[in-house]
Structure formats: structure tokens, C-alpha cells
Design an enzyme around this catalytic site. Structure first.
Site, PDB file in Angstrom:
ATOM      1  N   ILE A 118       0.839  -1.208   0.000  1.00  0.00           N
ATOM      2  CA  ILE A 118       0.000   0.000   0.000  1.00  0.00           C
ATOM      3  C   ILE A 118       0.872   1.254   0.000  1.00  0.00           C
ATOM      4  O   ILE A 118       0.611   2.197  -0.757  1.00  0.00           O
ATOM      5  CB  ILE A 118      -0.993  -0.026   1.185  1.00  0.00           C
ATOM      6  CG1 ILE A 118      -1.922  -1.241   1.048  1.00  0.00           C
ATOM      7  CG2 ILE A 118      -1.819   1.266   1.229  1.00  0.00           C
ATOM      8  CD1 ILE A 118      -2.843  -1.509   2.228  1.00  0.00           C
ATOM      9  N   ARG A 133      -3.663   1.175  11.267  1.00  0.00           N
ATOM     10  CA  ARG A 133      -4.428   0.715  12.415  1.00  0.00           C
ATOM     11  C   ARG A 133      -4.421   1.829  13.465  1.00  0.00           C
ATOM     12  O   ARG A 133      -3.395   2.501  13.653  1.00  0.00           O
ATOM     13  CB  ARG A 133      -3.829  -0.563  13.005  1.00  0.00           C
ATOM     14  CG  ARG A 133      -4.109  -1.820  12.199  1.00  0.00           C
ATOM     15  CD  ARG A 133      -5.593  -2.202  12.230  1.00  0.00           C
ATOM     16  NE  ARG A 133      -5.879  -3.440  11.521  1.00  0.00           N
ATOM     17  CZ  ARG A 133      -6.305  -3.517  10.260  1.00  0.00           C
ATOM     18  NH1 ARG A 133      -6.492  -2.428   9.542  1.00  0.00           N
ATOM     19  NH2 ARG A 133      -6.565  -4.695   9.716  1.00  0.00           N
ATOM     20  N   GLU A 163     -12.878   1.603  17.747  1.00  0.00           N
ATOM     21  CA  GLU A 163     -13.751   1.747  16.573  1.00  0.00           C
ATOM     22  C   GLU A 163     -15.078   1.095  16.916  1.00  0.00           C
ATOM     23  O   GLU A 163     -15.067  -0.045  17.364  1.00  0.00           O
ATOM     24  CB  GLU A 163     -13.134   1.050  15.360  1.00  0.00           C
ATOM     25  CG  GLU A 163     -11.882   1.757  14.887  1.00  0.00           C
ATOM     26  CD  GLU A 163     -11.235   1.137  13.662  1.00  0.00           C
ATOM     27  OE1 GLU A 163     -11.847   0.234  13.049  1.00  0.00           O
ATOM     28  OE2 GLU A 163     -10.132   1.552  13.314  1.00  0.00           O
ATOM     29  N   HIS A 223     -13.233   3.788   9.088  1.00  0.00           N
ATOM     30  CA  HIS A 223     -12.471   2.621   8.592  1.00  0.00           C
ATOM     31  C   HIS A 223     -13.025   2.113   7.254  1.00  0.00           C
ATOM     32  O   HIS A 223     -13.464   0.958   7.144  1.00  0.00           O
ATOM     33  CB  HIS A 223     -12.460   1.491   9.642  1.00  0.00           C
ATOM     34  CG  HIS A 223     -11.294   0.544   9.475  1.00  0.00           C
ATOM     35  ND1 HIS A 223     -10.701  -0.123  10.518  1.00  0.00           N
ATOM     36  CD2 HIS A 223     -10.617   0.145   8.368  1.00  0.00           C
ATOM     37  CE1 HIS A 223      -9.722  -0.892  10.069  1.00  0.00           C
ATOM     38  NE2 HIS A 223      -9.651  -0.732   8.747  1.00  0.00           N
ATOM     39  N   ALA A 235     -11.281   2.722   4.109  1.00  0.00           N
ATOM     40  CA  ALA A 235     -10.308   2.894   3.019  1.00  0.00           C
ATOM     41  C   ALA A 235     -10.441   1.815   1.944  1.00  0.00           C
ATOM     42  O   ALA A 235     -10.184   2.078   0.774  1.00  0.00           O
ATOM     43  CB  ALA A 235      -8.892   2.925   3.580  1.00  0.00           C
TER      44      ALA A 235
HETATM   45  C1  DGY Z   1      -7.586  -4.539   6.201  1.00  0.00           C
HETATM   46  O1  DGY Z   1      -7.970  -5.372   5.377  1.00  0.00           O
HETATM   47  O2  DGY Z   1      -6.737  -4.812   7.047  1.00  0.00           O
HETATM   48  C2  DGY Z   1      -8.130  -3.172   6.105  1.00  0.00           C
HETATM   49  O3  DGY Z   1      -7.919  -2.445   7.251  1.00  0.00           O
HETATM   50  C3  DGY Z   1      -9.589  -3.168   5.706  1.00  0.00           C
HETATM   51  O4  DGY Z   1      -9.858  -1.877   5.249  1.00  0.00           O
END
Ligand code: DGY
Length: 326
Positions: free
Chosen positions: A159, A238, A267, A286, A288
Site C-alpha cells: 500500500i 491501524r 472503533e 475505517h 479505506a
Molecule cells: C484490512 O484489510 O486490514 C483493512 O484495514 C480493511 O480496510
């Protein structure tokens, strides 16, 4: 032959849910709110497989409650900090995750947050709704430019590198810190620096590290003290990587310019969190990886990991390959 028993802690997207329903005897948790740890302990008794989400704590007690028939834990997420992986390894249980398929969605969303925080999109929108917008003004709602700015990526895995590719298109200088970095993509110029240099030199800092003992609380008061007062922090990794009380102080005192958080502790973030009183802090729930295509792919990978594990086959995506070496 009877189908293997599985506990699925939340409905996954189709067609993956159908795949699981066809190959297993499924106990499906029906609510939107996750089952509590106590409920998980009860529902896993005697199951052969567990398909869980990042909201579910899967510890040694859960594995022991399931019993010796438990053949696989499939986590529908790339992060597996909710699963006690060493405990699973000790019991010979493979743990599956969903890497790769959420890389682009998460990198896109990271950019959305970087831009929203730097250019005060949410604050501006609130001004319009509340009648705070009085006039166009030369010094009204000023924010930060991207072109020529330095982006510091904490974590340079899939990422982080995907964010770097996007940043290159915006004409940013890219630096990163990572104890075990993957090579940058060809054509993307990114320099490795130590964490302190990253804090000092970055105009934007984006977190892409797994949660572990080294990264918990990494962004603390000492880290904020080293950042530029014009800098922007984005966290899509996280929640516990950021010390939220130190972040509140840094934002409130304008020690840093702005932050945007996709992940928090806890969360959901309670509505009385001090962070939500700040104009220079964006908090989103959360999301993304929350695109239709990505969540479908994550669901499919989680189903494939589960079904492979139940058949005694190697999981297509396994985080503790050691289990196959025993
Ligand atoms: C994950 O897959 O770890 C992500 O945080 C989900 O958005």
C-alpha cells in the site's frame, strides 16, 4: 459425507457467501454489530473453520473453544492483528488474509484523505452548511500544496508503494521508512530515510505499517514534536499506531496543521472523543478499502482461504506458512 462446520462472524459479499454456504454447514452471525468475544467463544464450539472480520478478536481461547477440529481461521482483511497468529501456529492452524486486492482502493482513499485534510475539504463543507461562509477571501481556508512537497511514507509495503505511485503523479518528493522495505516500483523515485528524518522532512506523513509491538504508539508526543507545524498526518493503517491523546494535543496547539484518520481507538470512535471537536481533524469510519469491487474480492479471497483450509489444502493466502513445515 457431511459438510464441515463453520462460524462466519458476518455476512460476506456475494458470490463468496454463496460459495461458503454451498460447501459448509454455516452458522452465520446475522447482525451488523459484531458478535462479542463471549459469543464467539460459544459459537465456535466444535467448528472446523472460522471466517472472521477485523472486528473479531480471535485469540487462543477462541481456538481452544473451537477444539481440535479447527482447521482454518480465515480473516477477511489484510491486517491480522485481531488474530493471535502465534497461538494459531502453535496449534497448527493456518490463518488466511486478503492481501493485494485492497491495495489500490486503500491507496486511492489515502490520497482522498491527504487532499481533504491539506485542503480543508470537510471543514469548508461544514462552513457552507453552517452559514460560516461569508465571502471569497484571499486568506480564507488556506491549505497546503502537493506539488514539490515531501511525502513521508511510514511502511513501504504494497500500500505504501501504491501511494508513492500516486504521489509521483502529483510531483511530490517521496521518502519512506521501513525496517524491511520492498523495492520501489520502477519509475517511482523514493528514498529510504530513518524515522526521525522522515518526521523532520515530511510535509505529509502517511502510515502504512502493520500493527505490532514496534508500531504501537509510534506516532506519539515525541514524534509530533519533530514534525513541521505545516505538516499533515494521515492514518489508514491501524488506530493504535497513533497515540490519540498526543495527536489531540498536537492538533489543538497547532503543533501540526491537520490530520485525517480512517482508523481509531476504539472503533467506532465515541462521538464525545476530543478529536471530533477539532476543525483540523477528519475522522472517517475505517472505509479505506470500501469499494464495491474491492470488498467483493476480499470476500472471495476469504471464502477461498476458508474452503481450502477445510479441505486440508494450502491456503492461497496464508500468513503463517510455518504450519506447513511441521
Ligand atoms: C484490512 O484489510 O486490514 C483493512 O484495514 C480493511 O480496510
Amino acid at each position: 459425507m457431511s459438510k464441515p462446520k463453520v462460524f462466519v462472524t458476518r455476512r460476506i459479499l456475494e458470490p463468496a457467501m454463496k460459495m461458503v454456504l454451498e460447501s459448509c454447514q454455516v452458522d452465520l452471525w446475522p447482525d451488523e454489530i459484531p458478535p462479542s468475544h463471549e459469543i464467539i467463544l460459544k459459537r465456535v464450539r466444535g467448528v472446523n473453520g472460522l471466517l472472521c472480520l477485523l472486528t473479531d478478536r480471535v485469540d487462543a481461547a477462541v481456538m481452544d473453544a473451537a477444539g481440535p477440529g479447527l482447521k482454518v481461521v480465515s480473516n477477511c482483511a489484510v491486517g491480522v492483528d485481531n488474530v493471535d497468529v502465534p497461538a494459531a501456529t502453535a496449534r497448527g492452524i493456518p490463518v488466511g488474509n486478503t492481501p493485494g486486492v485492497l491495495t489500490d482502493a486503500t491507496a486511492d482513499f489515502t490520497f482522498a484523505l491527504l487532499m481533504a485534510a491539506a485542503r480543508r475539504v470537510v471543514e469548508g463543507e461544514r462552513q457552507v452548511r453552517s452559514g460560516g461562509w461569508k465571502s471569497w477571501g484571499l486568506d480564507y481556508m488556506l491549505g497546503a500544496d502537493f506539488a514539490g512537497a515531501t511525502l513521508g511514507l511510514v511502511g513501504f509495503g504494497r500500500i505504501g508503494r501504491a501511494v508513492a505511485r500516486r504521489a509521483a503523479g502529483f510531483g511530490m518528493r517521496i521518502i519512506f521508512s521501513d525496517p524491511n522495505p520492498a523495492a520501489p516500483e520502477p519509475g517511482v523515485d523514493a528514498a529510504q530515510v530513518d524515522f526521525d528524518t522522515l518526521l523532520r522532512e515530511s510535509d505529509f506523513i502517511s502510515l502504512h505499517t502493520p500493527l505490532n509491538d514496534e508500531t504501537r504508539g509510534l506516532m506519539n508526543a515525541a514524534a509530533f514534536a519533530k514534525m513541521k507545524p505545516t505538516s499533515v498526518l494521515v492514518n489508514t493503517s491501524r488506530g493504535p499506531v497513533v497515540d490519540q491523546s498526543a495527536l489531540y494535543d498536537a492538533l489543538h496547539s497547532k503543533r501540526i496543521f491537520a490530520a485525517a484518520l480512517d482508523v481509531t481507538v476504539p472503533e467506532p470512535l465515541p462521538t464525545d472523543s476530543p478529536l471530533l471537536t477539532l476543525d483540523n481533524c477528519i475522522v472517517v469510519p475505517h472505509i479505506a478499502s470500501a469499494s464495491w469491487q474491492t470488498r467483493q474480492k476480499m470476500s472471495r479471497m476469504a471464502a477461498e482461504n476458508l474452503i481450502a483450509g477445510l479441505k486440508g489444502e494450502h491456503l492461497p493466502n496464508c500468513v503463517n506458512l510455518e504450519v506447513y513445515k511441521k
